[in-house]
Structure formats: C-alpha cells, structure tokens
Design a protein around this motif. Sequence first.
Motif, PDB file in Angstrom:
ATOM      1  N   LEU A   1     -95.163 -78.004 -55.123  1.00  0.00           N
ATOM      2  CA  LEU A   1     -95.717 -77.824 -53.956  1.00  0.00           C
ATOM      3  C   LEU A   1     -94.851 -78.778 -52.859  1.00  0.00           C
ATOM      4  CD1 LEU A   1     -97.556 -76.899 -51.758  1.00  0.00           C
ATOM      5  CD2 LEU A   1     -99.150 -78.731 -52.518  1.00  0.00           C
ATOM      6  N   ILE A   2     -94.082 -78.320 -52.249  1.00  0.00           N
ATOM      7  CA  ILE A   2     -93.071 -78.790 -51.086  1.00  0.00           C
ATOM      8  C   ILE A   2     -93.621 -78.324 -49.653  1.00  0.00           C
ATOM      9  CG2 ILE A   2     -90.755 -79.453 -50.269  1.00  0.00           C
ATOM     10  CD1 ILE A   2     -89.705 -78.376 -52.964  1.00  0.00           C
ATOM     11  N   GLU A   3     -94.301 -79.411 -48.871  1.00  0.00           N
ATOM     12  CA  GLU A   3     -94.921 -79.321 -47.664  1.00  0.00           C
ATOM     13  C   GLU A   3     -94.146 -79.921 -46.341  1.00  0.00           C
ATOM     14  OE1 GLU A   3     -99.358 -79.561 -47.983  1.00  0.00           O
ATOM     15  OE2 GLU A   3     -98.821 -80.852 -49.536  1.00  0.00           O
ATOM     16  N   ARG A   4     -94.175 -79.297 -45.366  1.00  0.00           N
ATOM     17  CA  ARG A   4     -93.465 -79.949 -44.042  1.00  0.00           C
ATOM     18  C   ARG A   4     -92.454 -80.740 -44.400  1.00  0.00           C
ATOM     19  NH1 ARG A   4     -99.201 -80.544 -44.149  1.00  0.00           N
ATOM     20  NH2 ARG A   4    -100.368 -79.546 -42.632  1.00  0.00           N
TER      21      ARG A   4
ATOM     22  N   HIS B   1     -94.222 -73.383 -54.312  1.00  0.00           N
ATOM     23  CA  HIS B   1     -94.970 -73.107 -53.056  1.00  0.00           C
ATOM     24  C   HIS B   1     -94.392 -73.870 -52.093  1.00  0.00           C
ATOM     25  CE1 HIS B   1     -99.077 -73.452 -51.173  1.00  0.00           C
ATOM     26  NE2 HIS B   1     -98.416 -72.543 -50.529  1.00  0.00           N
ATOM     27  N   LEU B   2     -93.948 -73.393 -51.109  1.00  0.00           N
ATOM     28  CA  LEU B   2     -93.333 -73.886 -49.923  1.00  0.00           C
ATOM     29  C   LEU B   2     -94.300 -73.778 -48.792  1.00  0.00           C
ATOM     30  CD1 LEU B   2     -89.613 -72.822 -50.741  1.00  0.00           C
ATOM     31  CD2 LEU B   2     -90.430 -75.178 -50.754  1.00  0.00           C
ATOM     32  N   TYR B   3     -94.568 -74.764 -48.159  1.00  0.00           N
ATOM     33  CA  TYR B   3     -95.534 -74.682 -46.979  1.00  0.00           C
ATOM     34  C   TYR B   3     -94.798 -75.339 -45.872  1.00  0.00           C
ATOM     35  CZ  TYR B   3     -99.571 -75.393 -43.855  1.00  0.00           C
ATOM     36  OH  TYR B   3    -100.227 -75.394 -42.769  1.00  0.00           O
ATOM     37  N   ARG B   4     -94.913 -74.575 -44.739  1.00  0.00           N
ATOM     38  CA  ARG B   4     -94.266 -75.304 -43.489  1.00  0.00           C
ATOM     39  C   ARG B   4     -92.900 -76.119 -43.527  1.00  0.00           C
ATOM     40  NH1 ARG B   4     -98.202 -76.941 -38.483  1.00  0.00           N
ATOM     41  NH2 ARG B   4     -96.365 -76.108 -37.538  1.00  0.00           N
TER      42      ARG B   4
ATOM     43  N   ASP C   1     -94.832 -69.951 -47.598  1.00  0.00           N
ATOM     44  CA  ASP C   1     -95.950 -70.124 -46.701  1.00  0.00           C
ATOM     45  C   ASP C   1     -95.864 -70.721 -45.582  1.00  0.00           C
ATOM     46  OD1 ASP C   1     -98.672 -70.663 -45.814  1.00  0.00           O
ATOM     47  OD2 ASP C   1     -99.245 -71.824 -47.506  1.00  0.00           O
ATOM     48  N   SER C   2     -95.875 -69.847 -44.300  1.00  0.00           N
ATOM     49  CA  SER C   2     -95.553 -70.296 -43.013  1.00  0.00           C
ATOM     50  C   SER C   2     -94.294 -71.175 -42.752  1.00  0.00           C
ATOM     51  CB  SER C   2     -96.613 -71.410 -42.544  1.00  0.00           C
ATOM     52  OG  SER C   2     -97.784 -70.479 -42.638  1.00  0.00           O
ATOM     53  N   CYS C   3     -93.274 -70.746 -43.475  1.00  0.00           N
ATOM     54  CA  CYS C   3     -91.791 -71.109 -43.583  1.00  0.00           C
ATOM     55  C   CYS C   3     -90.928 -70.529 -42.707  1.00  0.00           C
ATOM     56  CB  CYS C   3     -91.363 -71.350 -44.840  1.00  0.00           C
ATOM     57  SG  CYS C   3     -92.032 -72.339 -46.230  1.00  0.00           S
ATOM     58  N   GLN C   4     -89.790 -71.053 -42.260  1.00  0.00           N
ATOM     59  CA  GLN C   4     -88.830 -70.512 -41.572  1.00  0.00           C
ATOM     60  C   GLN C   4     -87.320 -71.017 -41.991  1.00  0.00           C
ATOM     61  OE1 GLN C   4     -89.800 -72.227 -37.654  1.00  0.00           O
ATOM     62  NE2 GLN C   4     -90.312 -70.184 -36.910  1.00  0.00           N
ATOM     63  N   HIS C   5     -86.418 -70.060 -41.844  1.00  0.00           N
ATOM     64  CA  HIS C   5     -84.901 -70.265 -42.315  1.00  0.00           C
ATOM     65  C   HIS C   5     -84.785 -70.755 -43.752  1.00  0.00           C
ATOM     66  CE1 HIS C   5     -84.312 -69.769 -38.173  1.00  0.00           C
ATOM     67  NE2 HIS C   5     -85.021 -71.031 -37.987  1.00  0.00           N
ATOM     68  N   VAL C   6     -85.410 -69.832 -44.586  1.00  0.00           N
ATOM     69  CA  VAL C   6     -85.237 -69.877 -46.207  1.00  0.00           C
ATOM     70  C   VAL C   6     -84.279 -68.886 -46.706  1.00  0.00           C
ATOM     71  CG1 VAL C   6     -86.387 -69.758 -48.063  1.00  0.00           C
ATOM     72  CG2 VAL C   6     -87.577 -70.418 -46.181  1.00  0.00           C
ATOM     73  N   LEU C   7     -83.213 -69.346 -47.292  1.00  0.00           N
ATOM     74  CA  LEU C   7     -82.323 -68.427 -48.248  1.00  0.00           C
ATOM     75  C   LEU C   7     -82.483 -68.778 -49.776  1.00  0.00           C
ATOM     76  CD1 LEU C   7     -79.481 -67.161 -48.591  1.00  0.00           C
ATOM     77  CD2 LEU C   7     -78.381 -69.374 -48.779  1.00  0.00           C
TER      78      LEU C   7
ATOM     79  N   ILE D   1     -91.074 -62.832 -54.873  1.00  0.00           N
ATOM     80  CA  ILE D   1     -91.138 -63.664 -53.806  1.00  0.00           C
ATOM     81  C   ILE D   1     -92.209 -63.197 -52.779  1.00  0.00           C
ATOM     82  CG2 ILE D   1     -89.887 -64.340 -51.675  1.00  0.00           C
ATOM     83  CD1 ILE D   1     -87.349 -63.726 -53.355  1.00  0.00           C
ATOM     84  N   ALA D   2     -93.103 -63.983 -52.273  1.00  0.00           N
ATOM     85  CA  ALA D   2     -94.318 -63.808 -51.490  1.00  0.00           C
ATOM     86  C   ALA D   2     -94.049 -64.366 -50.228  1.00  0.00           C
ATOM     87  CB  ALA D   2     -95.623 -63.915 -52.214  1.00  0.00           C
ATOM     88  N   ALA D   3     -94.205 -63.752 -49.048  1.00  0.00           N
ATOM     89  CA  ALA D   3     -94.317 -64.358 -47.676  1.00  0.00           C
ATOM     90  C   ALA D   3     -95.545 -64.362 -47.144  1.00  0.00           C
ATOM     91  CB  ALA D   3     -93.114 -63.464 -46.753  1.00  0.00           C
ATOM     92  N   LYS D   4     -96.066 -65.583 -47.051  1.00  0.00           N
ATOM     93  CA  LYS D   4     -97.388 -65.914 -46.464  1.00  0.00           C
ATOM     94  C   LYS D   4     -97.670 -66.406 -45.361  1.00  0.00           C
ATOM     95  CE  LYS D   4     -98.748 -66.246 -51.425  1.00  0.00           C
ATOM     96  NZ  LYS D   4     -99.688 -64.831 -51.346  1.00  0.00           N
ATOM     97  N   GLY D   5     -98.816 -66.263 -44.699  1.00  0.00           N
ATOM     98  CA  GLY D   5     -99.424 -67.184 -43.480  1.00  0.00           C
ATOM     99  C   GLY D   5    -100.692 -67.510 -43.923  1.00  0.00           C
ATOM    100  N   SER D   6    -101.629 -67.685 -42.604  1.00  0.00           N
ATOM    101  CA  SER D   6    -103.017 -68.263 -42.857  1.00  0.00           C
ATOM    102  C   SER D   6    -103.658 -66.747 -42.968  1.00  0.00           C
ATOM    103  CB  SER D   6    -103.211 -68.883 -41.606  1.00  0.00           C
ATOM    104  OG  SER D   6    -102.858 -70.102 -41.645  1.00  0.00           O
TER     105      SER D   6
END
Length: 280
Positions: free
Chosen positions: A186-189, A209-212, A241-247, A260-265
């Motif tokens: 789990l990698i956050e912010r 799991h990548l968050y923000r 999860d609510s991430c941007q600019h992912v390769l 691969i799952a793209a998620k938000g709240s």
Amino acid sequence: MSIRTEETSMQNQFKLRRAITLSMLAAPFLARPLPALAALKHFAITDFGAVADGATVNTAAIQKTIDHAAAQGGGTVVVPAGVFVSGALFLKLKVNLHLEQGAVLRCSTDLSHFPAGRTRIEGHFAPNFNPALINANGCDGLRLSGAGTLDGAGRPIWDMFWRLRNAAPDPHNFKNIGIPRARLALIERSNGVTVDGLTFKDSQFWNLHLYRCQQVTVRNARFVVPDDYHQAPSSDGIDLDSCQHVLVEGCYFSVTDDCIAAKGSKGPNALSDTDSPSSP
C-alpha cells in the motif's frame, strides 16, 4: 611587449577572479549532502537480525533496518536470498526496498502481525482493517525493486474466506473486508514512485494498492496466483485509487480478479470524502 604583458596579466587576473567566483558559487552546493549519495547506502536486513528460515517472524528486525536507514539520511534496505516471514512494515521517506534474486519476503498468516487500524480500502477509509505487508505514506521518490518476490502466503486465508462466505446467511452480500487480510503493498500520497522487476505472489487481498500517488511507473513486475486454485478472492493486480500519471509497462498478470483497476471514492460517504476528491 609591455602592452602584451599587461593584457596577459589582466587576462590571468580575470581567469583567477572567475575561478574564485565559480568556487564560491559551487561551495554551498558542495557543502550539502548530495541526495544521490543516500541511494548508494545499502542496509541488509540480515545485519539487523533477520533470519531466512521461512518460519521466524522478522517484523522487528526488518523494521529496525528501515528505521536505521532513515536515521542515516536514507538508503536502500536489501532483502538477500532466502525466505523471510514478516508482518506489516512501514517504509520511510528516502528509504527504498530491494529484493535480490532468490529473496522472498513472505506475509505471516497470523493476522495479529498486521494490527488493524484506519486504512484506505475499497474506495473509502475503513476504521478497522489490516495494513499491507509493505506500507509507505508520503514517500516521494520511493523505489521498490529487484528480482525477488513479495509472497502473500494467501492460500489458507483464501480458504478461510470461502468457508465463511459459504456459511453466511447471504453469501452474495458477504463483505470482502469481512475477514482480516493483508495486501502486499500500500503506497499512499507519494510522488515519483517506481516499482521495478518484483514478483507479487499469492496476495491475501490486493497486490499493489496505490492511493493518491502521481508520476508512478510499474515496470516488468509479475502478479500471480496459483493456476490450480479456483478463485483467489480479491487478488487484484494493481489498484489505482485516485492516482494520476501512472505508467504500467512490461508487466505480467495471472490473477483471478482485476488485473488493473482504476478506482475513486465510492459508497455513501463518497462525496464527503475530502481525503479522496471525486475528481483527483
């Protein structure tokens, strides 16, 4: 001759002044520790008491390695070849993790080694769910790398999930977070994250799991569960999860849930979830 001598003297003085000026400009930068030097420091978990016997729970020894690396200004925690069992680990800023060829960092199946608390899961914050094996929050520039394996040891946890689900009054409404389970990472912010070369194997829950997070690269990683298991529940490969600019490139997926799952709240509190805005 006198003119040339005077010109030569003036040129030499100019060169000397320029050299002194450049030295003065460079001095503040040379006096500071270079960030790149931190990446050159390596700290083997075996030097801090970790044992590769596939049975000893090495949480304290590995966390001690991480904390020591952070106290030294950063560096790379190295997992050498062998099977190291651990509970939840918490990386710190400027501390990377590298698993060498033949290294296996395996989840304990005793979930008391993953003490429940508030954590991001399934599009919201759960007040009482398990952390991951590898946890990182606010770790800009984080790098998880190597030819080794993060092993969730998931089979007994999956078996327990299906037993409880099948025994539930309404199995179709049995919650995924109804039993304790650990993700692998789990990698956050965190910005500028790289995950390179690792194998994620038999995760009890989601693998990565990548968050923000922003500016993330996941390269040449593998996400697998056994071919002979009918369905490893919630074995998503990567959850963005609510991430941007992912390769994501050069990766291999063989899981029985989302690759691969793209998620938000989501859920009843989604619109009021200020930690994860609806338009990240």
